[in-house]
Design an enzyme around this catalytic site. Sequence first.
Site, PDB file in Angstrom:
ATOM      1  N   ASN A   9      40.422  37.524  50.716  1.00 17.91           N
ATOM      2  CA  ASN A   9      39.749  36.637  49.972  1.00 17.91           C
ATOM      3  C   ASN A   9      40.231  36.807  48.373  1.00 17.91           C
ATOM      4  O   ASN A   9      40.123  37.875  47.750  1.00 17.91           O
ATOM      5  CB  ASN A   9      38.206  37.296  49.801  1.00 17.91           C
ATOM      6  CG  ASN A   9      37.266  36.758  48.692  1.00 17.91           C
ATOM      7  OD1 ASN A   9      37.694  35.630  48.129  1.00 17.91           O
ATOM      8  ND2 ASN A   9      36.124  37.416  48.585  1.00 17.91           N
ATOM      9  N   TRP A  10      40.974  35.723  47.840  1.00 15.60           N
ATOM     10  CA  TRP A  10      41.534  35.725  46.777  1.00 15.60           C
ATOM     11  C   TRP A  10      40.877  35.608  45.550  1.00 15.60           C
ATOM     12  O   TRP A  10      41.453  35.959  44.320  1.00 15.60           O
ATOM     13  CB  TRP A  10      42.851  34.699  46.851  1.00 15.60           C
ATOM     14  CG  TRP A  10      43.621  34.725  47.811  1.00 15.60           C
ATOM     15  CD1 TRP A  10      43.895  35.852  48.565  1.00 15.60           C
ATOM     16  CD2 TRP A  10      45.063  33.906  47.857  1.00 15.60           C
ATOM     17  NE1 TRP A  10      45.107  35.521  49.321  1.00 15.60           N
ATOM     18  CE2 TRP A  10      45.576  34.390  49.040  1.00 15.60           C
ATOM     19  CE3 TRP A  10      45.225  32.550  47.500  1.00 15.60           C
ATOM     20  CZ2 TRP A  10      46.677  33.720  49.502  1.00 15.60           C
ATOM     21  CZ3 TRP A  10      46.439  31.891  47.805  1.00 15.60           C
ATOM     22  CH2 TRP A  10      47.164  32.720  48.791  1.00 15.60           C
ATOM     23  N   LYS A  11      39.571  35.481  45.668  1.00  8.82           N
ATOM     24  CA  LYS A  11      38.626  35.429  44.635  1.00  8.82           C
ATOM     25  C   LYS A  11      39.176  34.502  43.392  1.00  8.82           C
ATOM     26  O   LYS A  11      39.814  33.733  43.608  1.00  8.82           O
ATOM     27  CB  LYS A  11      38.173  36.984  44.077  1.00  8.82           C
ATOM     28  CG  LYS A  11      37.799  37.649  45.287  1.00  8.82           C
ATOM     29  CD  LYS A  11      36.952  39.222  44.825  1.00  8.82           C
ATOM     30  CE  LYS A  11      36.776  39.758  46.131  1.00  8.82           C
ATOM     31  NZ  LYS A  11      36.183  41.108  45.572  1.00  8.82           N
ATOM     32  N   HIS A  97      28.758  36.175  49.754  1.00  9.21           N
ATOM     33  CA  HIS A  97      29.606  37.043  49.154  1.00  9.21           C
ATOM     34  C   HIS A  97      28.870  37.924  48.103  1.00  9.21           C
ATOM     35  O   HIS A  97      28.085  37.274  47.313  1.00  9.21           O
ATOM     36  CB  HIS A  97      30.920  36.853  48.283  1.00  9.21           C
ATOM     37  CG  HIS A  97      31.904  37.855  48.208  1.00  9.21           C
ATOM     38  ND1 HIS A  97      31.695  38.581  47.157  1.00  9.21           N
ATOM     39  CD2 HIS A  97      32.803  38.357  48.919  1.00  9.21           C
ATOM     40  CE1 HIS A  97      32.615  39.634  46.992  1.00  9.21           C
ATOM     41  NE2 HIS A  97      33.379  39.558  48.241  1.00  9.21           N
ATOM     42  N   GLU A  99      29.177  38.998  45.255  1.00  5.80           N
ATOM     43  CA  GLU A  99      29.664  38.506  43.698  1.00  5.80           C
ATOM     44  C   GLU A  99      28.649  37.306  43.842  1.00  5.80           C
ATOM     45  O   GLU A  99      28.296  36.993  42.408  1.00  5.80           O
ATOM     46  CB  GLU A  99      31.095  38.354  43.703  1.00  5.80           C
ATOM     47  CG  GLU A  99      31.944  39.664  43.568  1.00  5.80           C
ATOM     48  CD  GLU A  99      33.086  39.673  44.218  1.00  5.80           C
ATOM     49  OE1 GLU A  99      33.888  38.712  44.075  1.00  5.80           O
ATOM     50  OE2 GLU A  99      33.743  40.921  44.332  1.00  5.80           O
ATOM     51  N   GLU A 169      29.900  43.869  54.042  1.00  3.56           N
ATOM     52  CA  GLU A 169      30.647  44.614  52.763  1.00  3.56           C
ATOM     53  C   GLU A 169      29.583  45.384  51.976  1.00  3.56           C
ATOM     54  O   GLU A 169      28.940  44.758  51.188  1.00  3.56           O
ATOM     55  CB  GLU A 169      31.266  43.344  52.033  1.00  3.56           C
ATOM     56  CG  GLU A 169      32.090  42.427  52.875  1.00  3.56           C
ATOM     57  CD  GLU A 169      33.080  41.654  51.705  1.00  3.56           C
ATOM     58  OE1 GLU A 169      34.396  41.851  51.862  1.00  3.56           O
ATOM     59  OE2 GLU A 169      32.684  40.700  50.980  1.00  3.56           O
ATOM     60  N   GLY A 175      36.214  46.766  45.579  1.00  3.11           N
ATOM     61  CA  GLY A 175      36.888  46.814  44.330  1.00  3.11           C
ATOM     62  C   GLY A 175      36.853  48.083  43.753  1.00  3.11           C
ATOM     63  O   GLY A 175      37.068  48.281  42.446  1.00  3.11           O
ATOM     64  N   SER A 215      37.545  47.614  49.880  1.00  5.17           N
ATOM     65  CA  SER A 215      38.721  48.579  49.667  1.00  5.17           C
ATOM     66  C   SER A 215      39.356  48.987  50.764  1.00  5.17           C
ATOM     67  O   SER A 215      40.051  49.919  50.733  1.00  5.17           O
ATOM     68  CB  SER A 215      38.185  49.983  48.937  1.00  5.17           C
ATOM     69  OG  SER A 215      37.356  49.835  47.753  1.00  5.17           O
ATOM     70  N   GLY A 236      40.205  41.966  49.563  1.00  6.97           N
ATOM     71  CA  GLY A 236      40.367  41.444  48.175  1.00  6.97           C
ATOM     72  C   GLY A 236      41.430  41.971  47.793  1.00  6.97           C
ATOM     73  O   GLY A 236      42.559  41.489  47.844  1.00  6.97           O
ATOM     74  N   GLY A 237      41.559  43.056  47.001  1.00  6.89           N
ATOM     75  CA  GLY A 237      42.732  43.652  46.330  1.00  6.89           C
ATOM     76  C   GLY A 237      43.909  43.466  47.059  1.00  6.89           C
ATOM     77  O   GLY A 237      44.989  42.977  46.724  1.00  6.89           O
TER      78      GLY A 237
HETATM   79  P1  13P Z   1      38.347  44.735  47.903  1.00  4.41           P
HETATM   80  O1  13P Z   1      38.930  44.489  48.993  1.00  4.41           O
HETATM   81  O2  13P Z   1      38.944  44.463  46.620  1.00  4.41           O
HETATM   82  O3  13P Z   1      37.445  45.982  47.737  1.00  4.41           O
HETATM   83  O4  13P Z   1      37.291  43.338  48.204  1.00  4.41           O
HETATM   84  C1  13P Z   1      36.589  43.055  49.294  1.00  4.41           C
HETATM   85  C2  13P Z   1      35.906  42.041  49.099  1.00  4.41           C
HETATM   86  O5  13P Z   1      35.025  41.734  48.361  1.00  4.41           O
HETATM   87  C3  13P Z   1      36.264  40.922  50.239  1.00  4.41           C
HETATM   88  O6  13P Z   1      35.427  39.664  50.085  1.00  4.41           O
END
Ligand code: 13P
Length: 252
Positions: A9-11, A97, A99, A169, A175, A215, A236-237
Amino acid sequence: MRKQIVAGNWKMNKNVQESTQLASEIVAEVKDLNLDNTRVIVTPTFVNISEVVKVAKGSAVEVAAQNMHQAKSGAFTGEISAEMLTSLGLKTVILGHSERREYFGETDAILAEKVDAALANGLEVIFCFGEVLEDRKAGNHFSVVESQIKNALFHLPADAWKNIVLAYEPVWAIGTGETASPEQAQEMHAFIRKIVTDKYNTEVAGDVSILYGGSVNPGNAKEIFSKEDVDGGLIGGAALKAESFIALVNSF
Ligand code: 13P
């Protein structure tokens, strides 16, 4: 048999040049892998999807979207419809998600509508949910997760579930560098499979892929992915660099 999935997920990261660069690197690495039962998915931001689709064409790398609007079309300035995604050749969309829930007011009721619109357009849904830290501390994490899944997905008929992927999640792990332990992930994933079994049947529950997100990195992925009910990760990251993303794919 359910698939293993590693989805990045590149957000809201990477411009068009950076997105095509990262996609090219991932495509080049994936070419040499024996993926077998594993799917590799990347989700660029909307404006960069079509360029990334071009890069991924003919490869095993799938491109998906991070969100979509529930309406078919119309006066919804700034929004993107399911049909716009399928017209680009996309087959999958992430919905729910944390967010989106936290910063954009997406409720279970809105998400139920989005799920319906996505499925009606032939899209597969990666449906995200998870508790906040206060819920976990109070011991409410199972009931929170159950209601999130129930409210957005349990109106679906059993056969719609072939186009559902679940992504647990925990918000406190996104994050933050703090990952759920493999045991915490397994405990929740087993619980999720049980409530899907109770609502539908063992076949639906056994076939649905349940991803863990929060994470995940090359140092912890192997142990988390090795758990019986963890079928991969939503990343994510660590998905923003080809090297770490491919290391996660190789963790299977
Ligand atoms: P991180 O891997 O950066 O914690 O993010 C997870 C995420 O929100 C994937 O959708």
